[in-house]
Design a protein around this motif. Sequence first.
Motif, short mmCIF file in Angstrom:
data_model
loop_
_atom_site.label_atom_id
_atom_site.label_comp_id
_atom_site.label_asym_id
_atom_site.label_seq_id
_atom_site.Cartn_x
_atom_site.Cartn_y
_atom_site.Cartn_z
N SER A 75 -4.68 4.02 1.64
CA SER A 75 -5.36 3.43 0.12
C SER A 75 -4.63 4.12 -0.48
O SER A 75 -3.30 5.34 -0.06
N ASP A 76 -4.56 4.27 -1.74
CA ASP A 76 -3.65 4.42 -2.95
C ASP A 76 -3.40 6.22 -3.10
O ASP A 76 -2.47 7.00 -3.18
N ASN A 77 -4.22 6.65 -2.38
CA ASN A 77 -4.19 8.20 -2.64
C ASN A 77 -4.25 9.30 -1.21
O ASN A 77 -4.13 10.55 -1.09
N PHE A 78 -3.75 8.20 -0.35
CA PHE A 78 -4.02 8.42 1.10
C PHE A 78 -2.24 9.67 0.95
O PHE A 78 -2.61 10.94 1.93
N GLN A 126 1.78 4.03 -3.50
CA GLN A 126 1.12 5.75 -3.24
C GLN A 126 1.42 6.69 -4.35
O GLN A 126 2.37 6.85 -5.44
N SER A 129 1.16 -1.26 -0.62
CA SER A 129 -0.02 0.25 -0.22
C SER A 129 0.40 1.27 0.39
O SER A 129 0.20 2.47 -0.26
N TYR A 175 -17.08 2.16 5.68
CA TYR A 175 -15.81 3.28 6.41
C TYR A 175 -16.41 3.84 7.11
O TYR A 175 -17.48 4.44 6.95
N GLU A 185 -8.01 0.83 6.33
CA GLU A 185 -7.76 -0.78 6.81
C GLU A 185 -6.97 -0.74 7.94
O GLU A 185 -6.19 -1.21 8.24
N ALA A 219 -9.30 9.61 1.25
CA ALA A 219 -8.83 8.64 1.49
C ALA A 219 -8.93 7.86 2.45
O ALA A 219 -9.40 7.94 3.84
N LYS A 220 -8.45 6.58 2.28
CA LYS A 220 -8.55 5.28 3.76
C LYS A 220 -8.08 4.43 4.40
O LYS A 220 -6.67 4.46 3.84
#
Length: 300
Positions: free
Chosen positions: A96-99, A24, A20, A135, A207, A204-205
Amino acid sequence: MLTIIIPYYKISFFKETLQSLERQTCKNFKLFIGNDASPENPENLIKETLKTTAFNYKEYTENFGFQNLVKQWERCIQDCGITEWFQILGDDDIISDNFVAEFYKNLPEIEQNKSNVIKFSQRWIDESGKPFKEYSVQPKLLSALENWKEKYIKGQRSSLSEHIFRKSAYEKVKFRHFPLAWGTDDLAVFEISGTAPVYFISDAKVEVRISSQSISGSGELYLEKQRHAISFETYFINKYHQQLPKEFISDKINQQINFAFHHRYSDLKLNLVKYYWHLGEFKKLAKLPFIYFNLILKRL
């Protein structure tokens, strides 16, 4: 600049965490991985996974996490040379990729509101990576107290990994050393926020993995976690009871009495005289001898 800190110990889900980071879309962050004397060496996995992500890796010879998890966090913070913003990411959690990109996208508004704590939307995943909670959602700006109410009054989920902290605000209060770090993250969010609002990013997420290998997911530690939760709640009430809803304090008194009755007398940590007086529950003050007599009798 953002510093992401991973206090590493277990390798089971670590590859997914590293992946993860590798995905980014914005690489403008420092990554520090502090190996807490783990028997599972992650160096090869790190090098194989992080092809385009710069990192600093340090292997410690003394394990801190087993005795005091907060000391491991602090050691990593001290050794990584943190920038003005930092995140402590669990070695089994996923961003998440856009964090990182969303952090910078929102940074001007964060600075405008003088926020010291940033919170991201999170959900729980199990050992196989399957989500079993939706979420989290909350207003973009909440005071420290209202943010605390989201969890302790409304039942919203919260953990350490979905937060980014401002270094200068953190250094004024630091982390509180609770056993198993139980409640340390909640207190840190509350105290580091100060008078500025917690800034929530929903786009942005994070987990958060709940598994049998984690403290949160371990059933074997149930009673121990219950007692640590009582210790944290007692500390929080003692320090901030003037700001807290009276219904919350009353509920915690009842829970502690019930827990102590079923387990041991010392599990009752709140000063009942002080808080019944604070709550104006004077009839219950008169019943205190009966309450304590029953607790002591149960112990015999």
